[in-house]
Scaffold this active site. Structure first.
Site, PDB file in Angstrom:
ATOM      1  N   GLU A   1       0.864  -1.188   0.000  1.00  0.00           N
ATOM      2  CA  GLU A   1       0.000   0.000   0.000  1.00  0.00           C
ATOM      3  C   GLU A   1       0.889   1.222   0.000  1.00  0.00           C
ATOM      4  O   GLU A   1       2.014   1.173   0.515  1.00  0.00           O
ATOM      5  CB  GLU A   1      -0.871   0.021   1.262  1.00  0.00           C
ATOM      6  CG  GLU A   1      -1.944  -1.025   1.255  1.00  0.00           C
ATOM      7  CD  GLU A   1      -2.880  -0.884   2.461  1.00  0.00           C
ATOM      8  OE1 GLU A   1      -2.857   0.164   3.134  1.00  0.00           O
ATOM      9  OE2 GLU A   1      -3.615  -1.841   2.716  1.00  0.00           O
TER      10      GLU A   1
ATOM     11  N   LYS B   1       2.443   4.416   1.403  1.00  0.00           N
ATOM     12  CA  LYS B   1       2.614   4.872   2.780  1.00  0.00           C
ATOM     13  C   LYS B   1       2.407   6.375   2.793  1.00  0.00           C
ATOM     14  O   LYS B   1       3.269   7.137   2.366  1.00  0.00           O
ATOM     15  CB  LYS B   1       4.011   4.509   3.291  1.00  0.00           C
ATOM     16  CG  LYS B   1       4.194   4.881   4.734  1.00  0.00           C
ATOM     17  CD  LYS B   1       5.520   4.401   5.270  1.00  0.00           C
ATOM     18  CE  LYS B   1       5.596   4.686   6.753  1.00  0.00           C
ATOM     19  NZ  LYS B   1       5.156   6.035   7.108  1.00  0.00           N
TER      20      LYS B   1
ATOM     21  N   ARG C   1      -2.308   9.592  11.586  1.00  0.00           N
ATOM     22  CA  ARG C   1      -3.167   8.413  11.638  1.00  0.00           C
ATOM     23  C   ARG C   1      -4.472   8.759  12.360  1.00  0.00           C
ATOM     24  O   ARG C   1      -4.455   9.382  13.419  1.00  0.00           O
ATOM     25  CB  ARG C   1      -2.443   7.302  12.386  1.00  0.00           C
ATOM     26  CG  ARG C   1      -3.133   5.971  12.257  1.00  0.00           C
ATOM     27  CD  ARG C   1      -2.149   4.886  12.604  1.00  0.00           C
ATOM     28  NE  ARG C   1      -2.741   3.581  12.480  1.00  0.00           N
ATOM     29  CZ  ARG C   1      -2.041   2.458  12.491  1.00  0.00           C
ATOM     30  NH1 ARG C   1      -0.744   2.496  12.605  1.00  0.00           N
ATOM     31  NH2 ARG C   1      -2.641   1.298  12.379  1.00  0.00           N
TER      32      ARG C   1
END
Ligand code: ATP
Length: 614
Positions: free
Chosen positions: A272, A274, A279
């Protein structure tokens, strides 16, 4: 329960830096605590009133608390400030002036009794209970608005009137948000496991904590019903309560990542992008949407745009999803570096303007829970499929880019594409892996651009000391003393002095930024052979890039583990300019990660590997 009993334990804990001893004191405390108040005892011991995600912060202004101390002791604010300068800690100041006050009151009393022998002492103060202290500190924390200052002072003043000097010291530390006993969450988990279950049940307690990070509630349940009471129904995931994030390991080369995945018998690995942002965990439940950081703070009010867009995109009843929030150039639809999105964090004011100035998009990469079902034990591909079913993408809510690769050529190509599209690198994920809340494991491996050119990745280190600046740096700090974290021992160990990478403005601001964490002596959770000029409570995490890792006799990280009488150090460390406000000190780079980085570096420069880990 008497507050004095709690204070006795605090005093013992304060006197030791040995984790085992600390755990022992806590075990005694938890066993002796009535079940109805054990949650409050746990929170108070952590210097809190509630778990972090409730967002209630303790932090009565010192000026206000000084007024209360002054009223109780009769010592003027000016004198208190003088004593404070000498002693450093306001808790200690409180204790000292209360002792002085008591002594003079006793003298007066003796004098009076001499004159009137038959008259009894009229002071009938009831001893303070934990319940009373908790309730009053809670009132102080929740009082706001006009006239609140006076109310806060009145409550604190009344509390101190009923307190012994020792109790006064700890009340002051707690109410000002400065009770730092050096007890980490892991030490409390250990103590709870020993007190109410078996030491070997620690993993079960830890699992409950990772899915439901409320140590007060866990303590109460354990005290009431033992280890069996930590059932998935009670301590599983509940939308509205943040889950500890799954974390990634790192490896320095594509070949090693592919080898590692093969070792795990994974037929293919998913890559995926990054994303370089913050977050965010999104929770959907009947009351609406909540957003949490990886430190478990409630971010909902800071990102109302994301909250609203998530609500529109979510197609189910309730759920928990996770992703990275990235700043965007909306004209070109390009991603911007982390520095841009960091303007959106920690704001209480100007949020509407910030939404305009720093537009963001949330790239979702996982789905932990949907419609009453915990999905963390499902494999990666199943969770991802679920994610795509429950989210209707929009400009502001997207699903992370991903591709399954089977060889290093495809890996390399995808990695380059990620970099070109403004990402930091890629995260390789085992297609068969579960979501391991709170764990850093090999099922997710991050691979960044820096790994290709530098010996080390950036690391996140905690400031615990500083050295006075000279010459051009007079008036600020010349360097900071930085530590990594050892979760097994719940201790911080030194790895470098950090003096480069600061622009002038940051340098000038350093003393102010660190001021509220100043302490007189080295924090008990730190192991250092270096004597700093100033000490700080471990609180602030900074991103650091070093040239290489070396062995050093003066640093204490992994001391003696790689070579006798040597620890690990970072050579030529430089601050990247990135304050990791999204990380707690316990989220800093760990000793084990640094040992692994050192091992990887040895491999790369072809040195004798036999010395590593022996
Ligand atoms: P860590 O999160 O491992 O403690 P860190 O916060 O310094 O370290 P990095 O080393 O840069 O972060 O990489 C891990 C972080 O990358 C994750 O915590 C997450 O916030 C972010 N991230 C970005 N894209 C992804 C993705 N597709 N999958 C998982 N994490 C991602």
């Amino acid at each position: 329960m008497l507050y004095a009993d709690l204070v006795k334990i605090y005093e013992k804990v304060e006197k030791t830096s040995k984790r085992l001893e600390m755990t022992g004191y806590l075990v005694d405390l938890f066993r002796a605590t009535p079940v109805e108040i054990i949650d409050r005892v746990v929170y108070l011991t952590q210097g809190k009133l509630y778990p972090d995600f409730m967002g209630v912060e303790l932090g009565m202004a010192e000026k206000l608390s000084m007024k209360a101390i002054s009223l109780v002791s009769g010592v003027s604010i000016k004198d208190l400030e003088e004593i404070r300068k000498e002693m450093g800690d306001l808790g200690l100041v409180t204790e000292v002036v209360m002792i002085a006050n008591e002594t003079s009151a006793n003298l007066k009393m003796e004098h009076l009794q001499m004159r009137n022998k038959d008259k009894e002492d009229e002071r009938t103060t009831e001893p303070l209970t934990v319940e009373k202290v908790y309730e009053d500190i809670g009132k102080i924390a929740s009082t706001g608005g006009s006239g609140s200052q006076k109310t806060k002072i009145d409550i604190l003043r009344a509390l101190l009137r009923s307190a012994t000097p020792k109790e006064g010291k700890f009340i002051l530390k707690t109410v000002t948000g400065k009770l730092r006993l050096g007890i980490g969450d892991m030490t409390i988990i250990d103590a709870l496991s020993i007190a109410f279950a078996h030491k070997s049940d620690k993993k079960l307690v830890e699992r409950a904590y990772n899915l439901h990070p409320d140590l007060g509630a866990i303590a109460r349940s354990l005290s009431e019903g033992g280890i069996g009471s930590l059932s998935p129904e009670k301590f599983g995931m509940i939308p509205g309560i943040p889950v500890k994030s799954m974390l990634a390991e790192r490896l320095p080369s594509i070949e090693e990542i592919i080898d590692k995945m093969r070792h795990l018998h994974v037929p293919g690995c998913a890559l995926e992008y990054k994303y370089d942002g913050i977050r965010i965990q999104g929770h959907f439940f009947d009351k609406g949407v909540k957003l949490f950081s990886r430190r478990l703070e409630d971010l909902t009010d800071q990102f109302p745009d994301i909250k609203e867009s998530l609500r529109e995109s979510f197609l189910s009843e309730d759920g928990i999803v996770e992703g990275e929030c990235v700043a965007m150039n909306t004209d070109t639809d390009e991603m911007l570096p982390f520095q841009e999105v960091s303007h959106r964090r920690g704001r209480k004011h100007g949020i509407v303007e910030a939404i305009e100035d720093y537009p963001v998009t949330l790239y979702l990469f996982d789905c932990l829970y949907v419609d009453g079902r915990d999905l963390t034990n499902e494999d990666y591909l199943t969770r991802r499929e679920r994610l795509t079913k429950i989210i209707e993408p929009s400009d502001k809510i997207r699903i992370s880019d991903h591709q399954i690769v089977k060889n290093s050529k495809d890996f390399e190509q995808y990695f380059e594409e990620a970099i070109q599209n403004g990402c930091e690198g890629v995260v390789a994920k085992s297609t068969e892996s579960a979501y391991e809340a709170g764990a850093r494991g090999w099922n997710w491996i991050k691979y960044k651009r820096e790994y290709k050119s530098e010996m080390t990745d950036t690391v996140d280190l905690v400031v615990i000391g500083a050295f006075a600046g000279r010459g051009r740096r007079a008036g600020t700090y010349g360097a900071l003393l930085m530590v990594s974290y050892d979760p097994e021992e719940d201790r911080f160990e030194t790895v470098c002095k950090l003096g480069t990478g600061f622009d002038d403005e940051t340098l000038i601001d350093l003393p102010e930024r660190l001021r509220r964490y100043r302490i007189e002596e080295m924090d008990k959770s730190v192991i250092s052979k270096i004597e700093a000029d100033y000490w700080f409570t471990p609180a602030i995490v900074m991103e650091v890039l070093g040239a290489e890792m070396t062995l050093s006799p003066i640093h204490t990280c992994a001391f003696g583990e790689i070579r006798k009488n040597s620890g690990l150090a970072i050579r030529f460390p430089r601050f990247t300019g990135r304050w990791r406000d999204d990380k707690d000190p316990g989220d800093a780079t760990t000793k084990r990660e640094l040992i692994e980085m050192y091992g990887a570096q040895l491999k790369h420069i072809g040195k004798d590997k036999r010395t590593f880990g022996s």
